[in-house]
Design an enzyme around this catalytic site. Structure first.
Site, PDB file in Angstrom:
ATOM      1  N   LYS A 185       0.802  -1.208   0.000  1.00  0.00           N
ATOM      2  CA  LYS A 185       0.000   0.000   0.000  1.00  0.00           C
ATOM      3  C   LYS A 185       0.844   1.272   0.000  1.00  0.00           C
ATOM      4  O   LYS A 185       0.616   2.172  -0.824  1.00  0.00           O
ATOM      5  CB  LYS A 185      -0.876  -0.066   1.253  1.00  0.00           C
ATOM      6  CG  LYS A 185      -1.476   1.204   1.680  1.00  0.00           C
ATOM      7  CD  LYS A 185      -2.079   1.006   3.058  1.00  0.00           C
ATOM      8  CE  LYS A 185      -0.972   0.983   4.093  1.00  0.00           C
ATOM      9  NZ  LYS A 185      -1.232   1.875   5.233  1.00  0.00           N
ATOM     10  N   THR A 186       1.827   1.337   0.878  1.00  0.00           N
ATOM     11  CA  THR A 186       2.658   2.533   0.954  1.00  0.00           C
ATOM     12  C   THR A 186       3.425   2.729  -0.348  1.00  0.00           C
ATOM     13  O   THR A 186       3.604   3.834  -0.826  1.00  0.00           O
ATOM     14  CB  THR A 186       3.647   2.422   2.122  1.00  0.00           C
ATOM     15  OG1 THR A 186       2.925   2.008   3.274  1.00  0.00           O
ATOM     16  CG2 THR A 186       4.299   3.758   2.408  1.00  0.00           C
ATOM     17  N   ASP A 206      -4.115   8.135   3.072  1.00  0.00           N
ATOM     18  CA  ASP A 206      -3.672   6.817   3.536  1.00  0.00           C
ATOM     19  C   ASP A 206      -4.592   6.358   4.669  1.00  0.00           C
ATOM     20  O   ASP A 206      -5.189   7.189   5.351  1.00  0.00           O
ATOM     21  CB  ASP A 206      -2.223   6.965   4.046  1.00  0.00           C
ATOM     22  CG  ASP A 206      -1.581   5.620   4.295  1.00  0.00           C
ATOM     23  OD1 ASP A 206      -2.130   4.601   3.849  1.00  0.00           O
ATOM     24  OD2 ASP A 206      -0.516   5.596   4.942  1.00  0.00           O
ATOM     25  N   GLU A 207      -4.698   5.064   4.885  1.00  0.00           N
ATOM     26  CA  GLU A 207      -5.514   4.532   5.985  1.00  0.00           C
ATOM     27  C   GLU A 207      -6.912   5.162   6.013  1.00  0.00           C
ATOM     28  O   GLU A 207      -7.387   5.629   7.046  1.00  0.00           O
ATOM     29  CB  GLU A 207      -4.837   4.771   7.340  1.00  0.00           C
ATOM     30  CG  GLU A 207      -3.420   4.251   7.445  1.00  0.00           C
ATOM     31  CD  GLU A 207      -3.347   2.766   7.723  1.00  0.00           C
ATOM     32  OE1 GLU A 207      -4.381   2.066   7.590  1.00  0.00           O
ATOM     33  OE2 GLU A 207      -2.241   2.295   8.048  1.00  0.00           O
ATOM     34  N   GLN A 215      -9.208  -3.808   8.134  1.00  0.00           N
ATOM     35  CA  GLN A 215      -8.237  -3.426   9.158  1.00  0.00           C
ATOM     36  C   GLN A 215      -8.675  -2.194   9.934  1.00  0.00           C
ATOM     37  O   GLN A 215      -7.857  -1.494  10.531  1.00  0.00           O
ATOM     38  CB  GLN A 215      -6.870  -3.176   8.526  1.00  0.00           C
ATOM     39  CG  GLN A 215      -6.211  -4.446   8.031  1.00  0.00           C
ATOM     40  CD  GLN A 215      -4.774  -4.214   7.630  1.00  0.00           C
ATOM     41  OE1 GLN A 215      -3.898  -4.087   8.464  1.00  0.00           O
ATOM     42  NE2 GLN A 215      -4.541  -4.148   6.336  1.00  0.00           N
ATOM     43  N   ARG A 256       0.016 -10.220  10.644  1.00  0.00           N
ATOM     44  CA  ARG A 256       1.344  -9.685  10.958  1.00  0.00           C
ATOM     45  C   ARG A 256       2.427 -10.713  10.712  1.00  0.00           C
ATOM     46  O   ARG A 256       3.613 -10.396  10.616  1.00  0.00           O
ATOM     47  CB  ARG A 256       1.446  -9.247  12.435  1.00  0.00           C
ATOM     48  CG  ARG A 256       0.530  -8.133  12.886  1.00  0.00           C
ATOM     49  CD  ARG A 256       0.589  -6.952  11.996  1.00  0.00           C
ATOM     50  NE  ARG A 256      -0.486  -7.016  11.001  1.00  0.00           N
ATOM     51  CZ  ARG A 256      -0.517  -6.256   9.915  1.00  0.00           C
ATOM     52  NH1 ARG A 256       0.447  -5.426   9.660  1.00  0.00           N
ATOM     53  NH2 ARG A 256      -1.518  -6.370   9.055  1.00  0.00           N
TER      54      ARG A 256
END
Length: 725
Positions: free
Chosen positions: A35-36, A219-220, A250, A607
């Site tokens: 994503k980043t 973002d997010e 998330q 994770r």
DNA sequence: GTACTCGTCATTTTT
DNA sequence: TGACGAGTAC
């Protein structure tokens, strides 16, 4: 670098997202899907291809860390001055806006920012001066009320009054607003509200920014609050492209205002025609991903998404049933030792838990075993008492009207200013409508006015602050801080203390922080922030600094699941997999609480790269009492085939009913089509769903599918018209 | 001012 | 159980 160079290693979906034309889009980016990378590459691509100049980019993140990371990555791709871009948190960007247009926003240019602690103490002080019973109106509740109102865009006047109680709350809010305005301070929620009001009411200004920010990236996005969404909408206007990246699965911050529903609203209000799903995961092996997929498929409120990987199946998920919380911790310690022998770095091992209290037992076991560990959480650097004291002196130098800062240090280190004296100063200030500093000066300078206090404390304090202001005038920021630490007596105070001597180190660290800040920011002084001291104080408020934890060294990582979001580890232990703890019992009272808990579990699972442990304890010490726990329902939601019980059976043995085809991970229908657990499928009648079990083979092969609309169904592959998504 | 006791309370947390 | 805040005693 040519644009092609950084587009080279993108997968087709990532590429599509990065090179999207000027239009609003939603990027559903699963855990570990890059994503980043997409976000930063898109910015670099847009600039590189000349579609926008750096000044036309607005990028919003949720943490300062993410903002910094984004800037670093962009500047490593492009040789540009990042200063022209607006990249930051909502609060950081609002701050920038308000500094630049402080007059229009009716704020002093050097306004100071209150963090939550400061806000609470302002409220306490205010309520005391208004004689309001803090039993009936707990200050915490009041701050919640105020922040909540601001989050809805409401000023005190706009708050609906239903009864005496809400009337009182509203009155406190009104008084608080006035007080902050008088002192020239602004709390977190105010940054947002004030800048929203500024933009929405000032048409030319709004037009200016709307014309400027052609490309807005968020973002997010699932973590945006309703008000933040409104803010975005306001600054985006009709014509600009909003590139929203997020993952509804998330979303784990609903409890603090995050509203994942913004994603749906965004789709319709911004007429989004392009939704791109990033589903290829570059982190975990498929057993782990399949478990996560099936688990999350139990949630009803989803946009729908399924992760896959090219990394191979990997190991089964290990499940351990411990007799007690101590056993559980011991088991984890033993496994960590074994992992160390296999060569897994300790820093690549994470121990995750739902609530901080659970870390105690784990820490104890690790400590006894002499395994180094780091716990994340607790106080942050700029929140430490001694640091806040030092900052209060700085704030007073910058802005004498800051009553809160004055109260913090007027008698610290103690200089004989008792509570009675402080009350007198406050009274004098209230009567004359002046600041505490002015009232204190009256006393100090023997100016007309009541004689306050009996001792020399107040005059001494006034002289000290004046001397500080004078003596630091020609110094740079780091020197100012250093001077103040000694001249104020803070260092001497802590050095003399038996129990708090270690705080001196943090004070020295503050000098370093100031120096670092100076190096990073001084060359970039701008019209919006001409004063280095205020810039530093803003930095301290907006960016509370690192969580404590010895940086760098090899150590096992302990943290809550929330804190683990965005991180990844070779091995993850999720402990406390018990009903009441995970899902947490408190969450049951909340709207959609269970779904949020499931998402939390989803975050925790994703994770892990290679190995995942889930453990639960049959008994656990909780609030000083032994509690007997039942395994978490989430364990049952993960297909048994993916799990490997290490000791006890996972479920109570069921009486073997009729014969069942053995469960498998994958089945093939006669056409040769393969199906596997965790796979996304669609059925002409039942719609989209996820495979949660596979049984049998050949003509008997069947699958169990959890359909989004119609629940779980068992289907024979021979007959069911199932197709992969 | 400091040191003590007592009572209360107990998810998750960024800005 | 244990951390923290308020209140009290010296």
């Amino acid at each position: 670098m040519t644009p092609n160079a950084f587009l080279e290693h993108l997968n087709p979906e990532q590429l599509a997202a990065v090179t999207l034309p000027h239009q609003s889009a939603l990027i559903l980016a699963g855990a570990g899907s890059g994503k980043t990378r997409v976000l930063t590459t898109r910015i670099a691509y847009l600039i590189q291809t000349g579609q926008v100049s750096p000044a036309g980019v607005l990028a919003v993140t949720f943490t300062n860390k993410a903002a910094k990371e984004m800037l670093t990555r962009i500047t490593s791709m492009l040789p540009i001055n990042p200063r022209g871009m607006w990249v930051g948190t909502f609060h950081g960007l609002c701050n920038r806006l308000l500094r630049t247009h402080h007059r229009e926003a009716n704020l002093p240019q050097l306004f100071q920012i209150l963090d939550s602690q400061d806000q609470l103490s302002v409220i306490k002080r205010l309520m005391k001066s208004l004689n309001i019973d803090d039993e009936r109106f707990p200050p915490k509740q009041v701050s919640y009320f105020i922040n909540n109102a601001k989050e809805q865009g409401l000023r005190a006047n706009d708050v609906e009054v239903l009864d005496d109680i809400s009337l009182q709350y509203r009155d406190i809010y009104a008084a608080y607003e006035q007080q902050c305005q008088r002192e020239g301070v602004v709390d977190f929620a105010e940054l947002l509200l004030r800048s929203y009001e500024l933009l929405s009411r000032n048409e030319p200004l709004r037009a200016h920014y709307q014309a400027r920010f052609k490309y807005i990236l968020v973002d997010e996005f699932q973590d945006t609050s309703r008000f933040q969404y409104a803010w975005l909408k306001c600054i985006a206007g009709k014509d600009n492209a909003v590139f929203a990246v997020g993952d509804d699965d998330q979303s784990i911050y609903a409890f603090r205002g995050a509203h994942a529903g913004n994603m749906q609203t965004f789709l319709s209000e911004f007429a989004v025609s392009k939704v791109i799903k990033l589903e290829q995961n570059y982190r975990s092996q498929s057993n782990i991903l399949d478990a996560a997929n099936v688990l999350i498929s139990h949630n009803r409120e989803r946009l729908g998404k399924n992760l896959w990987t090219a990394e191979g199946t990997g190991e089964p998920i290990r499940v351990y049933c411990a007799g007690s919380d101590h056993d559980e911790a011991q088991f984890i310690v033993d496994e960590i030792r074994a992992l160390a022998n296999e060569g897994v770095a300790q820093s690549q091992i994470a121990l995750l838990y739902r609530s901080n209290a659970q870390s105690r037992v784990l820490e104890h076991a690790l400590f006894s075993a002499a395994i180094p560990y780091r716990v994340y959480g607790g106080l942050r650097f700029f929140e430490r008492q001694e640091v806040k004291h030092a900052l209060a002196y700085l704030r007073l130098i910058a802005n004498p009207a800051d009553d809160n800062a004055l109260l913090r240090v007027i008698n610290f280190p103690t200089r004989g200013v008792g509570s009675r004296t402080i009350e007198q100063v406050q009274e004098a200030a209230r009567e004359q409508g002046i600041t505490l500093w002015q009232a204190a000066c009256q006393k100090g300078g023997n100016a007309p006015g009541k004689n306050i206090g009996s001792g020399k404390g107040v005059p001494a304090f006034v002289l000290l602050i004046e001397a500080l202001r004078r003596d630091t005038a020609g110094l740079d920021l780091a020197e100012q801080v250093e001077h103040l630490l000694y001249a104020s007596g803070l260092v001497a105070h802590y050095q003399a203390s038996k129990t708090e001597a270690d705080r001196v180190e943090n004070l020295e660290e503050l000098v370093n922080a100031a120096r670092t800040f100076l190096n990073e920011y001084d060359g970039e002084r701008t019209e919006e922030m001409p004063d280095t001291l205020t810039a530093f104080l803003t930095h301290a408020a907006l960016e509370a600094g690192e969580r404590q934890a010895g940086e760098g060294q090899e150590a096992v990582q302990l943290m809550t699941v929330h804190a683990a979001k965005g991180l990844e580890f070779h091995t993850v232990f999720i402990s406390g997999m018990e009903e009441g703890l995970c899902p947490h019992e408190q969450s049951m009272f909340e709207q959609d609480g269970l779904e949020e808990e499931r998402r939390l579990m989803y975050v925790a699972i994703t994770r892990a790269r290679k190995r995942l442990y889930l453990s639960y304890a049959q008994s656990r010490m909780l609030h000083g009492q032994v509690r007997y726990g039942v395994p978490s329902r989430f364990l049952n939601e993960i297909p048994e085939k993916l799990l490997k019980p290490i000791n006890a059976p996972l479920k109570q043995a069921e009486a073997p009913a009729e014969w069942e085809a053995p469960r498998t991970l994958r089945v093939e229908s006669e056409s040769g089509q393969a199906w596997r657990i965790g796979q996304n499928v669609t059925h002409p009648k039942f719609g989209p769903g996820v495979i949660i079990q596979c049984r049998g083979r050949g003509p008997d092969a069947e699958v169990e599918v959890n359909f989004r609309q119609s629940g779980t169904k068992r289907l024979a592959l021979q007959y069911a018209k199932l197709s992969p998504v």
